[in-house]
Scaffold this motif. Structure first.
Motif, PDB file in Angstrom:
ATOM      1  N   SER A 191      76.418  43.222 -13.194  1.00 48.84           N
ATOM      2  CA  SER A 191      75.881  42.183 -12.324  1.00 48.84           C
ATOM      3  C   SER A 191      75.061  42.801 -11.199  1.00 48.84           C
ATOM      4  N   THR A 215      71.385  41.661 -10.268  1.00 53.36           N
ATOM      5  CA  THR A 215      71.092  41.236  -8.902  1.00 53.36           C
ATOM      6  C   THR A 215      69.928  42.027  -8.327  1.00 53.36           C
ATOM      7  N   VAL A 260      72.442  34.359 -10.026  1.00 54.33           N
ATOM      8  CA  VAL A 260      73.669  34.959  -9.481  1.00 54.33           C
ATOM      9  C   VAL A 260      74.905  34.235 -10.017  1.00 54.33           C
ATOM     10  N   LEU A 274      77.371  43.831  -3.256  1.00 54.33           N
ATOM     11  CA  LEU A 274      76.104  43.291  -2.766  1.00 54.33           C
ATOM     12  C   LEU A 274      76.096  43.206  -1.247  1.00 54.33           C
ATOM     13  N   ASN A 280      76.334  34.730  -2.741  1.00 53.84           N
ATOM     14  CA  ASN A 280      77.246  35.250  -3.754  1.00 53.84           C
ATOM     15  C   ASN A 280      78.690  35.278  -3.240  1.00 53.84           C
TER      16      ASN A 280
END
Length: 548
Positions: free
Chosen positions: A64, A68, A89, A230, A248
């Motif tokens: 992910s 992203t 997302v 993130l 997110n």
């Protein structure tokens, strides 16, 4: 000794699993990285498409973070709207559950080590002996990563099984679900992989170490903890990165906490509605269900969320004249090139506007100004426009230098060279016009009608060519024949105009030096030629050198 937890074997298993995932990601990037980027770019014009593509790409890449990063690049480059990026997302969160399904389906039903050995053997040999063939080398990296992933799973499973065989399992019941939730958050935040924690939890529940409710609490914690990757990356980053990180975290935190209070109901649902009796399948199904509920819950509110997020972190919007490249990193060269190409469209637009203003809308000094002031006249507005164009050139050139330092493919390196040449040609073309502003004003103030006729004719020719430039740029496809035709017309127009000027000077009077008129004509057509070459370079169809 029986019951002693072999933490070295367990940690080795985590390390091999994480390393295997990174190798799988690297192999897939080499095999079809551009395909995934094109997929994200082309099919994210709607939020629901973003969810589907985000799910698919993350399920294949099993990263992910990489998805992203791509989304951030497209978002910063103006190639995708924030609302659609939020959809990607959401889909990426669902895509990460794919690993758990593979592990639960195969990892505990067969001899994992035996299953991993063929992948390791073929992968290592392919990687070592196919250096000259990138496709096979990347395939070897992928197979090696896949084998390491399952070998790491075997290490974790064996170490936990050995420990669970002699430990008093009732001691775990003393800890509340909150403890397992926080534990899931902390471990995932430390190892930066929710997939790894889910495998640990699956190993624990397979060994009977914890119950379904505690396992699900840890899975919810893992979904929240994975957002810290993130968040850490957004610290000190651009506004877009911080907005996406906040969204997110909000998605996973709100959905996770709500589902945490309904753990018993979710487990009952899996048993009575889905008839799941295998605790492993029950856990991965509930993990997917939680992410599915998160998508359904937030999808209707993506538009208002987009508006709210755009109002946040405005002070973190990067400074600079560029429209797109200031918001993205050069870590993804293909996306960075797309953003730079969009910048060139903007540079072309600014150049054409500046040329139009110089030739048609320049305002000179007052009539009572000195002769020297009239001769040296330069419009402040036009100089400011040109300086802004120069500042943009400097910013884009610095970005191109950073991009050049990346590991570019031959095609990407050639495209970067074309775009850099486009930038130089457009700015130098604009300078040709900037340098004759005072000459144009001198022609405008002339009293002889012939000079006014020359100026009017020149203005009309510039208008006609700029119209052709804009119409050609608006086309979706390159046309080499048109490029050559317009180039020939530019040369012909210059020759005809110069010939007409010298022919009429025999019978016409002028109060502007002939050298000035000739210089203006030469620089106007030279500037148009440079701009046209810039358009050709931008379109990957560079015309032959134009000598006027």
């Amino acid at each position: 000794m029986q019951g002693v937890f072999d933490y070295w074997e367990f940690l080795a298993g985590i390390g091999l699993f994480l390393w295997g995932m990174s190798q799988v990601e690297q192999g897939l990037k080499g095999l079809a990285g551009n395909s995934f980027k094109n997929l994200l770019h082309r099919y994210t014009d709607r939020a629901w498409k973003g969810i589907l593509v985000g799910t698919l790409v993350t399920a294949i890449l099993q990263s992910s973070s990489l998805v992203t990063l791509m989304v951030l690049a497209f978002l910063g480059g103006g190639m995708i709207h924030l609302k659609n990026a939020l959809g990607v997302v959401l889909g990426a969160n669902m895509g990460t559950t794919f690993t758990a399904w593979i592990v639960a389906t195969f990892g505990f039903k067969i001899s994992v080590a035996d299953f991993a050995f063929p992948f390791l053997a073929i992968g290592v040999l392919t990687y070592l002996f196919t250096n000259s063939r990138p496709f096979l080398k990347n395939a070897g990296i992928f197979l090696l990563g896949f084998g390491l992933l399952f070998l790491g799973l075997d290490f974790m499973k064996v170490s936990i099984d050995t420990y669970a065989a002699a430990v008093d399992l009732s001691t775990f019941d003393e800890h509340g679900r909150w403890w397992f939730l926080v534990l899931g958050i902390l471990i995932t935040a430390m190892i930066q992989s929710s997939s790894a924690l889910i495998v640990i939890v699956l190993s624990a529940i397979n060994a009977g170490l914890i119950g379904s409710d505690h396992a699900l609490a840890m899975i919810i914690g893992a979904n929240i903890g994975t957002t810290f990757t993130l968040i850490l990356g957004a610290a000190g980053g651009t506004a877009d990165k911080k907005r996406l990180a906040l969204a997110n975290f909000s998605f996973n935190f709100i959905a996770g906490i709500l589902c945490f209070f309904w753990i018993d109901a979710l487990i009952l649902l899996s048993i009575q509605v889905f008839h799941l009796t295998d605790p492993l399948m029950e856990l991965v199904a509930l993990n997917s269900l939680i992410n599915g509920l998160m998508i359904l819950g937030f999808y209707p509110f993506l538009s208002p969320l987009e508006r709210w997020l755009k109002g946040r972190f405005r002070s973190d919007v990067p400074k600079g004249r560029s429209r797109f490249v200031k918001n993205i990193s050069v870590e993804l060269p293909s996306v960075a090139l797309m953003a730079l190409e969009k910048e060139m469209d903007g540079v072309l637009e600014d150049t054409l506007k500046l040329v139009w203003k110089i030739v048609h809308k320049h305002k000179g000094p007052k009539k009572e100004a000195s002769v020297w002031r009239k001769i040296t006249y330069q419009s402040k507005d036009l100089l400011l426009d040109y300086q802004q164009l120069k500042n943009l050139e400097e910013e884009l050139f610095a970005f191109a230098l950073r991009l050049q330092a990346e590991n570019l493919s031959p095609e990407e390196a050639n495209r970067l060279s074309d775009l850099s040449q486009t930038l130089r040609l457009l700015v130098v073309g604009a300078k040709e016009f900037k340098d004759i502003v005072h000459n144009l004003k001198e022609m405008e103030d002339a009293t002889e009608p012939f000079v006014a006729e020359v100026l009017a004719d020149l203005q009309q020719q510039v208008k006609d060519f700029l119209t052709v430039f804009e119409e050609y740029q608006a086309l979706h496809e390159s046309d080499a024949a048109t490029l050559v035709t317009v180039e020939e017309k530019l040369k012909a127009s210059y020759s005809e105009t110069m010939h007409a000027l010298y022919s009429q000077l025999r019978t016409k009077k002028t109060d502007v030096p002939v050298s000035t008129l000739a210089n203006v004509l030469q620089q106007v057509f030279s500037g148009l030629g440079l701009i046209w070459k810039g358009i050709g370079s931008l379109r990957k169809e560079l015309p032959a050198k134009m000598d006027l």
